[in-house]
Design an enzyme around this catalytic site. Sequence first.
Site, PDB file in Angstrom:
ATOM      1  N   THR A  29       6.892   4.210 -27.326  1.00 29.89           N
ATOM      2  CA  THR A  29       6.085   3.085 -26.881  1.00 29.89           C
ATOM      3  C   THR A  29       5.328   3.508 -25.617  1.00 29.89           C
ATOM      4  O   THR A  29       5.733   4.437 -24.928  1.00 29.89           O
ATOM      5  CB  THR A  29       6.968   1.890 -26.507  1.00 29.89           C
ATOM      6  OG1 THR A  29       7.763   2.244 -25.353  1.00 29.89           O
ATOM      7  CG2 THR A  29       7.871   1.494 -27.651  1.00 29.89           C
ATOM      8  N   ASP A  30       4.248   2.825 -25.340  1.00 25.71           N
ATOM      9  CA  ASP A  30       3.702   2.901 -23.988  1.00 25.71           C
ATOM     10  C   ASP A  30       4.695   2.149 -23.089  1.00 25.71           C
ATOM     11  O   ASP A  30       5.635   1.519 -23.578  1.00 25.71           O
ATOM     12  CB  ASP A  30       2.310   2.277 -23.942  1.00 25.71           C
ATOM     13  CG  ASP A  30       1.459   2.817 -22.789  1.00 25.71           C
ATOM     14  OD1 ASP A  30       2.041   3.405 -21.847  1.00 25.71           O
ATOM     15  OD2 ASP A  30       0.230   2.659 -22.823  1.00 25.71           O
ATOM     16  N   ALA A  31       4.496   2.233 -21.807  1.00 25.04           N
ATOM     17  CA  ALA A  31       5.467   1.657 -20.869  1.00 25.04           C
ATOM     18  C   ALA A  31       5.735   0.188 -21.205  1.00 25.04           C
ATOM     19  O   ALA A  31       4.810  -0.621 -21.319  1.00 25.04           O
ATOM     20  CB  ALA A  31       4.958   1.800 -19.449  1.00 25.04           C
TER      21      ALA A  31
ATOM     22  N   VAL B  16       2.405   4.876 -28.630  1.00 25.35           N
ATOM     23  CA  VAL B  16       1.757   3.709 -29.216  1.00 25.35           C
ATOM     24  C   VAL B  16       1.366   2.735 -28.109  1.00 25.35           C
ATOM     25  O   VAL B  16       2.186   2.386 -27.254  1.00 25.35           O
ATOM     26  CB  VAL B  16       2.672   3.016 -30.235  1.00 25.35           C
ATOM     27  CG1 VAL B  16       1.926   1.858 -30.908  1.00 25.35           C
ATOM     28  CG2 VAL B  16       3.144   4.017 -31.287  1.00 25.35           C
TER      29      VAL B  16
END
Length: 972
Positions: A296-298, A257
């Site tokens: 999650t994205d980073a 995401v």
Amino acid sequence: MIKKILFLFLLLNGAFIGAQNLNPLQTSDAVAQTKWVDSLMNNMTIDEKIGQLFMVQAYSNKDEKHRIFIDSLIKNYHIGGLIFMQGTPENQAVLTNNYQSISKIPLLIGFDGEWGLDMRLKETYRFPWNMTLGAITDNKLLEDFGAQLGKHCKRLGIHINFAPVVDININPENPIIGNRSFGENRENVTDKALAFVKGMQSQNVLSNAKHFPGHGDTASDSHKSLPILDFDFNRLDSIELFPYKELIKNNLTSIMVAHLSVKGLEENKDCPTSLSYQVISKLLKEKLNFEGLILTDALNMKGVSNYSELGEINLEALLAGNDILLIPTDVPLAIDTIKVALSQNLITEERINYSVKKILKAKYWAGLNKYKKIELTNLQEDLNAIEDVLLHRNLVENSITLLKNESLVFPIQHLERKKIAYVKLGDADHTDFLNMLKNYTEVDEISNDTLDNLMINLKPYNLVIIGFHKSNDNPWKDYKFTDQELIKLQEISKTNSVILDVFASPYSLLQIQNFENIEGVLVSFQNSEISQEISAQMLFGALEIKGKLPVSIAGQFSENEGLISNSLGLLGYSIPEDVGLSSEKLSKIDSVAAIVLNGKMAPGMQILVARRGKVVYQKSFGFHTDEKITPVLNSDLYDIASLTKIVATLPLIMELEERNILDVNSTLGSLIHKLRKTNKNKITVKEVLSHYGRLKPWIPFYLQTLNIDTKNPSAEYYRREKSDEFNIKVADSLYLISTYKDSIFDIIAHTDRLKKKEYKYSDLGYYIFKEYLENYYKADLNVLTQLHFYRPMGADRTTYLPLDKFSKNEIVPTEKDAYYRFQLVNGYVHDMGAAMQGGIGGHAGIFSNANDIAKIMQMYLQKGYYGGERFFKPETINKFNVRYYAKEGVRKGLGFDKPQLKESVKATCGCVSEQSFGHSGFTGAYTWADPESGIVYVFLSNRVFPTAENMDLVKYNIRTEIQQLIQDAIID
């Protein structure tokens, strides 16, 4: 009836439900998977469960301090996974083995490998960007790519690869996606992603679609800020979400995401989608029914880290519905925050258990229930295999896209009418492109600082290839033309016919306001060595063009636009495995070449191997002479001696026979009146070409022109300076009397024939053919061969009289002549008789390189067709490639040598087919073509250096030994 309908409905409905695997993490052995997961869950503390939620970034290029830090996170905080960043595969493997050994539960190892492990690791393989792949029409290649990348991941102990990017790149100014996207068309992006995922997951590596809900129509980078998508749900549902819906139906295992502000999905414009319950739980999990891993994205990116306190971000991501928290900034703080939330009932242990079970199921899916450490032996070789190069070449070959072809400028044909220049634009290297262009014909690079000088220098050229080369270091590099380059492009195209080849993002074409004067436009997408080489081959029609533009160029070219261009039957250039040969086995040729050099059998050589129309081995060894000053280059010219017979005289005879000007049964007397009253009168063309005409092998004409006492060239026949009377140049500062050409023919005409009618190789017939051909055409063989064959074929480095066109540094010397010309023979034909004919003989005199000889042999192999032109009918080739006197023990065809009839004679390795043909030359030249195997082999050397008495190359059958190695290298 109602019961039957109801039964059918239930049956079909059951089949439909069975086909829809709504839980992509469930394995075929679901009972065993559940048992494994439950056994772990039942023995985990809450701290261990929370730890499983975190995937921390690890590096393999950092110091011991970093390793100790990761060790502590594993031991003390029980983290569930690592995402490896920069480093090397060897270091990563060692570290992975170490980290896994200290982890109670096997770690899920993640990696960003969109275009290969090269995205993060040095010394690993790089495949093309997604934008390049988006131009491919055969999606099976995307599946192959996914599978190969999956093999790399598996080999390095990686369980989840954060790819593919499924963002639909509608915005050309997108600073972070761009080349990472498959394009702007939702169906194309989806089809490519489906194929990639299928391939990746076939290797039991989790794939990951990103960046949900869609990062393709943004103008900012979420690494630096929070990008805004100001679209309503209907637009998002029809475009951005489209790939996800299809991928979810097809067992996609995980989704990342993004950090985006999407007003159509989340009312709070400041809330990133990665922290949005509405986006993750309501949309992705409930509405889209996704049961795979959600990451999650980073979390260290500015698009999310600016939103809340560090610890709170991780909690909010978990509450939103994420399973894995990727690259948290502070793990201890995050864990403390989650534990406080548990104590305050802000989050339940059941919610944590839900994600942990999914993570453990994913680990089982990836094989971590049977964890094995990474084997370090041959790791580098396994991650950089021949299969990778083959796949890369195939991907590039299927991606390059032809957008414009006015006046049929493409592919480049009728080379005899072309004078071609190359002009480079862009700031990246172009060497591989230019070198490959030069394999096809003469191409001059023109470069000047000023536009005025450039235009002056381009005036003699009727075709200009403009290559736009931009950095291939990563997909985010600048791809735009400078203003000065745009001016150059427009000015050149106003006065010259132009083909523009773009080795950069297709979006670079948006800067070109007017394509009216640009006849050809080719998009090669990337400036890699493979792209440059393949694109150059396509320009000349050696390879088909199949690509379709994955994005639109406003007002100029539409998405999915692309012209088809067929192959013209020219030689291509590839690697051995592409044509069913083994690189490893062919490399044995190098060892034989070393033996030749060390044994002083020749100071240097060129060796070429082609199969199925592609050159796959082309190397030069050694030096021009034993002084070892000038190394042999692939472009250098060798005196090919008697190969002249089949590359010059024979094709001219074949041409006339095809036109019914002569017949193979014609007699020499019928062709040349001067022979009618000689013993040559009734010899047929067939007999001469078969070396069955009772002609003497050769006549040393030069001996009659030497001083009886000094054995030097006689003053009666030679002068040091050219004059009307002495104008036949046989060497530097040595001119033969002009009347001696007629004397040579008269000597041949009246010399005795051999008494016994048997096979006897002879040059004399080709002196006669030269006389006939030049009288018929009223032009010499040099002019005829250039006009009829060499120039149309692009054999620009094949010629008589090479010093008229090339410098001595480009021509390999033959012999230190101590018996006739008394000098180093360099640029003049070695054969004395041909030299006395002014360097233009029917039997000798041609200079060439291995590449050009291969073109001519390939033309023969293709039954007379090459470069879009038919030089001979197939039946003509067949007629001349036949032994007419095999029963009499004659192995020769008509002009062509054929495999030996006796084992004691080593014309070939004895391993080629009866349909094969070729020829050898006194100077150490050899070429052979085999229709059965599709192989063309060329060996050129100056084995007569320093003297013709150097016979070891022949004595040890070097050329046919190499031929055997080539045959042994066939793997299919």
